[in-house]
Structure formats: structure tokens, C-alpha cells
Design an enzyme around this catalytic site. Sequence first.
Site, PDB file in Angstrom:
ATOM      1  N   HIS A   9      -0.680  10.365  -5.492  1.00 38.45           N
ATOM      2  CA  HIS A   9      -0.495   9.199  -4.680  1.00 38.45           C
ATOM      3  C   HIS A   9      -0.351   7.967  -5.523  1.00 38.45           C
ATOM      4  O   HIS A   9      -0.815   7.793  -6.674  1.00 38.45           O
ATOM      5  CB  HIS A   9      -1.903   8.897  -3.740  1.00 38.45           C
ATOM      6  CG  HIS A   9      -2.014   7.873  -2.721  1.00 38.45           C
ATOM      7  ND1 HIS A   9      -2.041   6.759  -3.171  1.00 38.45           N
ATOM      8  CD2 HIS A   9      -1.821   8.199  -1.580  1.00 38.45           C
ATOM      9  CE1 HIS A   9      -2.117   6.147  -1.995  1.00 38.45           C
ATOM     10  NE2 HIS A   9      -1.855   6.973  -0.969  1.00 38.45           N
ATOM     11  N   GLU A  14       6.381   7.051   0.211  1.00 39.52           N
ATOM     12  CA  GLU A  14       5.557   6.108   0.427  1.00 39.52           C
ATOM     13  C   GLU A  14       6.058   4.727  -0.281  1.00 39.52           C
ATOM     14  O   GLU A  14       5.333   4.937  -1.558  1.00 39.52           O
ATOM     15  CB  GLU A  14       3.949   6.546  -0.173  1.00 39.52           C
ATOM     16  CG  GLU A  14       3.319   7.268   0.812  1.00 39.52           C
ATOM     17  CD  GLU A  14       1.823   6.957   0.310  1.00 39.52           C
ATOM     18  OE1 GLU A  14       1.203   6.738   1.422  1.00 39.52           O
ATOM     19  OE2 GLU A  14       1.324   6.999  -0.865  1.00 39.52           O
TER      20      GLU A  14
END
Lengths: 214, 214, 214, 214
Positions: free
Chosen positions: D85, D133
Site C-alpha cells: 500500500h 492508487e
Amino acid sequence: MFVLVNLKAYPCDPVEVAEAAAEVAKETGVRIAVAPQAAHLDRVAATGVETWAQHVSPVAHGSHTGSTLAEAAAEAGAVGTLLNHSENRLKLADIDGSVRAAERADLETVVCANNPRQIAAAAALEPDAVAVEPPELIGTGTPVSQADPDIVTDSVEAAASVGDVPVLCGAGISTGEDLEAAGDLGAEGVLLASGVAKADDPKAALEDLVSPLV
Amino acid sequence: MFVLVNLKAYPCDPVEVAEAAAEVAKETGVRIAVAPQAAHLDRVAATGVETWAQHVSPVAHGSHTGSTLAEAAAEAGAVGTLLNHSENRLKLADIDGSVRAAERADLETVVCANNPRQIAAAAALEPDAVAVEPPELIGTGTPVSQADPDIVTDSVEAAASVGDVPVLCGAGISTGEDLEAAGDLGAEGVLLASGVAKADDPKAALEDLVSPLV
Amino acid sequence: MFVLVNLKAYPCDPVEVAEAAAEVAKETGVRIAVAPQAAHLDRVAATGVETWAQHVSPVAHGSHTGSTLAEAAAEAGAVGTLLNHSENRLKLADIDGSVRAAERADLETVVCANNPRQIAAAAALEPDAVAVEPPELIGTGTPVSQADPDIVTDSVEAAASVGDVPVLCGAGISTGEDLEAAGDLGAEGVLLASGVAKADDPKAALEDLVSPLV
Amino acid sequence: MFVLVNLKAYPCDPVEVAEAAAEVAKETGVRIAVAPQAAHLDRVAATGVETWAQHVSPVAHGSHTGSTLAEAAAEAGAVGTLLNHSENRLKLADIDGSVRAAERADLETVVCANNPRQIAAAAALEPDAVAVEPPELIGTGTPVSQADPDIVTDSVEAAASVGDVPVLCGAGISTGEDLEAAGDLGAEGVLLASGVAKADDPKAALEDLVSPLV
């Protein structure tokens, strides 16, 4: 003497070790805590043993994916945390941040370090305790109190000079004799791992370990 | 007062700043050093200015690709090195290792830190000096001596309590007034960057900076 | 075949190796480059040898203390850079950032990786080449082409499937035979270090290495 | 469409969000998973919701203090894990190691990345899915499908070219409209966080989110 058992990522059953530790602590009155994987904190705490985290992140509530939030560890039952273990070395600023995060969540802190100079530095960050663990002795079965007693006495002196921070002694501790030797050198506790977590009979290993204190 | 100019990765001409610093140091007798990129150490040292590295790795000669070997920095002309700058935070064990590597190569060391507690920790690792730089003030033009004078005096006290380690004051320093204020708070030097490196006239900026010392 | 000699942080004289490489390259027409410490780029490039950096940081001009700015490496004479060596493993996003930084400064790029899957990932980031180096063979003297030829052919296939990225073969290369074997497996170059940098006679070592190409 | 709700280190009640997700998944038949702190995996899994870890370490059983062991996450109830992430970027070699660790523990994997090139690299490591993302959109409330639709379609194409790896779309997703737009661009799921975790009524937020799928 405080006995802190680090379960690392060992293939042991954390609940079995926790139950053994809870029983020996109750029977002997010795303070014994167990530090499992974060995902096992809940079930370890449910045994009634004093439960510690192996690490908490230097963060507050917020956008921190993959962190170990001190508050989450506390909610799962942890009352303390290791920091800066030689297998998880942290930036100086992050040790400071993690000690502050732990304080915020009412977790006790033990900051690990490798030598007396780093012990003094760790102590300056005002944790509840420090632990000296020469990396070359970790997992060897040779207790630091025997292989290098000066590193323990020098660490006790270094921590005292900075602010009366108690010192735990790690690396190679597995028997009651090792624990006694650590105490004689000024340590107020021991940090150990494979000696209990990998023992065929963790309860017997703990009983032997704390026998000098009973 | 020691003036240490960190050129970071700025698009300035490192030789132009180095020559300005060499001239001002010679004209005023003030100690001024310049810390360029490792790849620019050679040409900066060739100007005769006192030359510092921005970082050295915690390694000795050996298999360490992409490291900054202290000996290589020294061969290229460096006589000192910054460590643990807030843009390059290091693990506690690596600050210790880098200070030792620098000692081995006869480089002076200044270890940066964010607050008095971390300053005490940094001082415990026995560098030649420490530098306090609140990250929130870096590059703002607001001198730490004005925005948060307590952090400087507390850092001086913290470093003194651990072992008489001199403190440099960083963050927001650009004028002679800033330097004087830092000195009044107990700092024995200043660490600065954009105030000189990005100045239209680096020599004039340095002359203004050191004017209170002349 | 491209021969890239990584000097790591070895205690060798970088100029002596660079001169040897420059001579052998001239005499044989083989492309040979030398990658020294950043602080030694200037003096290595001055020998006329093709000069590479061991690493550049994923940053542009700005506030990045202790970084290795691609532009600074280029100004010091580098024309290419290694990235993600197994002694300097980078975050995926930073390999991308460093390849882009190198492109900006007109540096060629070779991204190292450990196995065919990581080679495909590295190739997807569009460097000029990739290098496969099983970490367990680095510095052993056992050439990867002999110990594990499949890892080379699988890497060549993986890199080709992603976008025709040439593969260099690292780890354990020291002789002409090793270089030839690497070429037979599809490698378009070799990455080596101790075999030349620690040789008593670097020129003789290089001459032997490139002999199959002459 | 797969809906993966990342609770990060938010101050939300993980059980309340998990119960809401379990109910909405049951009522609508949409696949919804919740990724809490490691220390909360047990209690989240106890709600019956599909439970994911936010990260697992690239390690097997052994001496790894402070790691998140894939097996421990699985024992606590996780059936999948996020990796890399943007708030927890990993080294390329460690993403590979963590995907392998997750496979060993029968955890599904979603590897996050920032742009189509990094998506291709992540897909080359053979996870079960990837998630794009753009860091600049995380937490903004501006859906990537609206701010930069090309990054989604380019990521879908990049992942397909490497090996038919499904793409999730993250950053700025909060409404049913956002989810529908992501699906129209080729995404097979969405990764979201604050839109649900910080909602006054997480169940209503999830119901709105999945409404286009019902």
C-alpha cells in the site's frame, strides 16, 4: 526480576506457552510476560498472562496501512511492547515516536539495543526499560552474562548515568543459572525467546528459569 | 561559531558556493564548511574550503554496493560528515555504526536530531557534535531561535548532561541576526542550507551571516 | 557483450582498475564500464573509462540530504547507473523513481533482481537492461551460468516477454569461460565485482574475461 | 465487483464496520471484505465478514520479531492480504517474498501500485490482483475514475499484458457512482477506506456503494 518471553514468528502454539507462563507466574509470584505476534495478542491475553506486543508503530490514529497501532495492541490485551529488537531495528526518530505512542496507549516499553553506547541512547528516549542484546549471541544458547559480562555491567552503568532506566539482559538466556548470572550483573530482568518458545515443555523450561527466584 | 552549509540536492553550482565560503572564511577567520553531494566532494575540496559529506554509511570496506564509504569520502577531500539529517533519518544502530565508520576515516561528525530527547540520544553515541533541527521549521525561513528558543536551550542542556557535546542549531537560519540568536541560546554553530545555497549572491549571504562574529 | 565492473566498497584503487579497464576496452573493442563509489566518480571518469554509478536516488533537485542525485553523478562523469543491487534493495516505487531520475540525467540503467519473476517486474519498469544475480551466489566464485543455468535462461525469457529488455548475468562471474557460458544462455553482458576488483592484476583478469570475445 | 474496505489505523470501531459489511454482503450478494489492524483480525473475523490483513511480512516461521507472519494472520481469520500500500511501500524483493508467504498460508493477495508501469511490475510478481492508487488522490474524495480515468484503463491494459491479473481501483472511491465508473473502466473491484470507515453510518455508506450492483 522480570521475565519477558518473545515468541517471534516461531511455529510454537502461543496459547500453550501463554498458559504455561501464566501458571508459573501464579505458582511462583515471578513476573512473566509473553510477547506473541500482533494477530495472536487477543488469544494470548485471554489466558490471563501478562501480554506484550513485539512492536508498535510510531503513529497515532490515522492513515497508516500495515502499521501496528499502539491503541489496537492495547485493545487486544497488550500492556507493554518491545521496540527496536535487533530483528526489527528502527530509526532513532521512530523509537522516540513509538515510545510516545506506547505511552499514549498506556503500554510499558522496553527498547532493545546492541551495546552500552546504544543502551545510553535508548535510555535517553525515556522508555520504561532497555534491553541489551548483542546480536552475535541471539539464539546461540551462550548467555551474554557468560560470553561478555562486561557488556551487561557497562549497559547497567550507561543506563543509570542517563536516568536510572532498568536494564534487561537478552541473548542466550535459557536456564535459571543464566537468569541468576544476569541478576548478579545488575540486570532487573531477562528477555528470552527460543529457550522457552522452542522447548519441548515450555512450563518446565520456565520453572527451571525462575527457580533461583523462588 | 561553526557555520556548516548543506547543499542538499539543490540545483546550485557547488563550486561557486564553495569558493564564496572559502573566501569569506579566509577574510573573516570564521570556520565555514560546505557539504555537497558525494559526487561533488572532489571539486568542492579543490577550492580549499572545509568540505563535509552529507552522509556516510555504517560500513567498512567490503561488499556494499551503493553505500557511501567513509574512507572514499575522506579520499575525495571530506573532513567531516553530517549524519541522520531529517531528510535522511537512520536507524539508531546505524547512526552508531556511521559515527564509528567516520572516526575510522578521521571524519568529524555532526548527528542531527529533532528534539531535546533525541539530541540526548544522539549525544550518547559520542559524535563530535549534534544539531537540533525541528523538521517543521526546515526551509521555512523562520529561525528556530525565534520560533522555538526553548528547543535550543533544552537541547544544549540535554547534550551537556550526556557528555559535553556541542550543539549546532539548524532550521530557518539565514541572517547574521539568526546566527547571533543561536549563539545566545548556547549553540556553538549553525547548520544552514537554502539561505546560502539558493541565494542570488552566496558570498553576500555568507558575509551577512557571519557579520556578528567579525 | 557488455562488461560492467562493480567496485562496491572494496579497498581497491579505483583509478588502477579504471585504467586497466580503459586499456582492455581500447585494445579489444569490448565495452567495459567501471562503477566506483560516488565520491570516486570524478577520478574514475578522468581515466577515460566508461563510468557508472552504483546507485542514484529517486529524487529531483531539491531538499534531499544524503541522496545521490542523478544529475550530480552525471556531472561527475557517470553515463549509467546500477539500481536495486542485492546489497542495496529498493522499494518498487523507488526503482521506478530512480529509473526516471536516471533518464532525466541521461544515464543508462541496469536494474538488478534475484529471480525470473523479479526480473520481469524490473523489466516492466522500462530500464535499459536488467541483471539477474541470485544472492546466494554473489561473491562465491561459482558462476550462476554453471550453478543454476535455468535462472539465466528463464530471466532472459521473462525479460523478453515484458518488452525486449536485455539481461546481464551477475554472481560468480570471473573468467572468460564464465562470460562465454553467460552469453550462450542468452545474456547480453555480465556484472562482476570481486573477480576484477580484488584481482592482484586487474588488467590480466579483464583480459582473461574478455578473451572469448576477441 | 469486489469491495475491499481498508480500516488503516482509523479510530473507528472495527467490529461495527465488520458487522455492517457482513450484513450488506449477505443482503446484496456482493463480495465485501474488511482489512483491520492485525491485532483486530480475530474480532473482525468473528463477525463472519470476509477478513483481510493490511500487510504480511516476507518471512517464514523463525526469528522475526515484530513481523506479521502470514500464518498468524491466517490463524486469526484472514483469508487475504493487501501488500505494498502506498502508506507501506515495500522493496521489490519483499513484495515477491510477501506474495510467496501469503500463498504458503493460503491468503489471497492484492498488491497496490501507483501507476501503470508499477502495476505491470506488481502483476509480474503473480499476485491474485493488483490495485492502482495514485497517491495524490488517496483520501481526497475525488475518485480516480473521474480525476484520471486513463490511469485506470492503462493499468488494466498493463496488468492484462503481463498475465491477466485483475485490477482493483483505489483512491477517492466512496459512492455507488464511483464504483460504477471504476467498473466501466475495467476494474474488477474497488479498494476504499475513509468513505466507509469514517462514515457516520458505515452500513448506509456500503449500501449506497454497492447499489449499482444490486
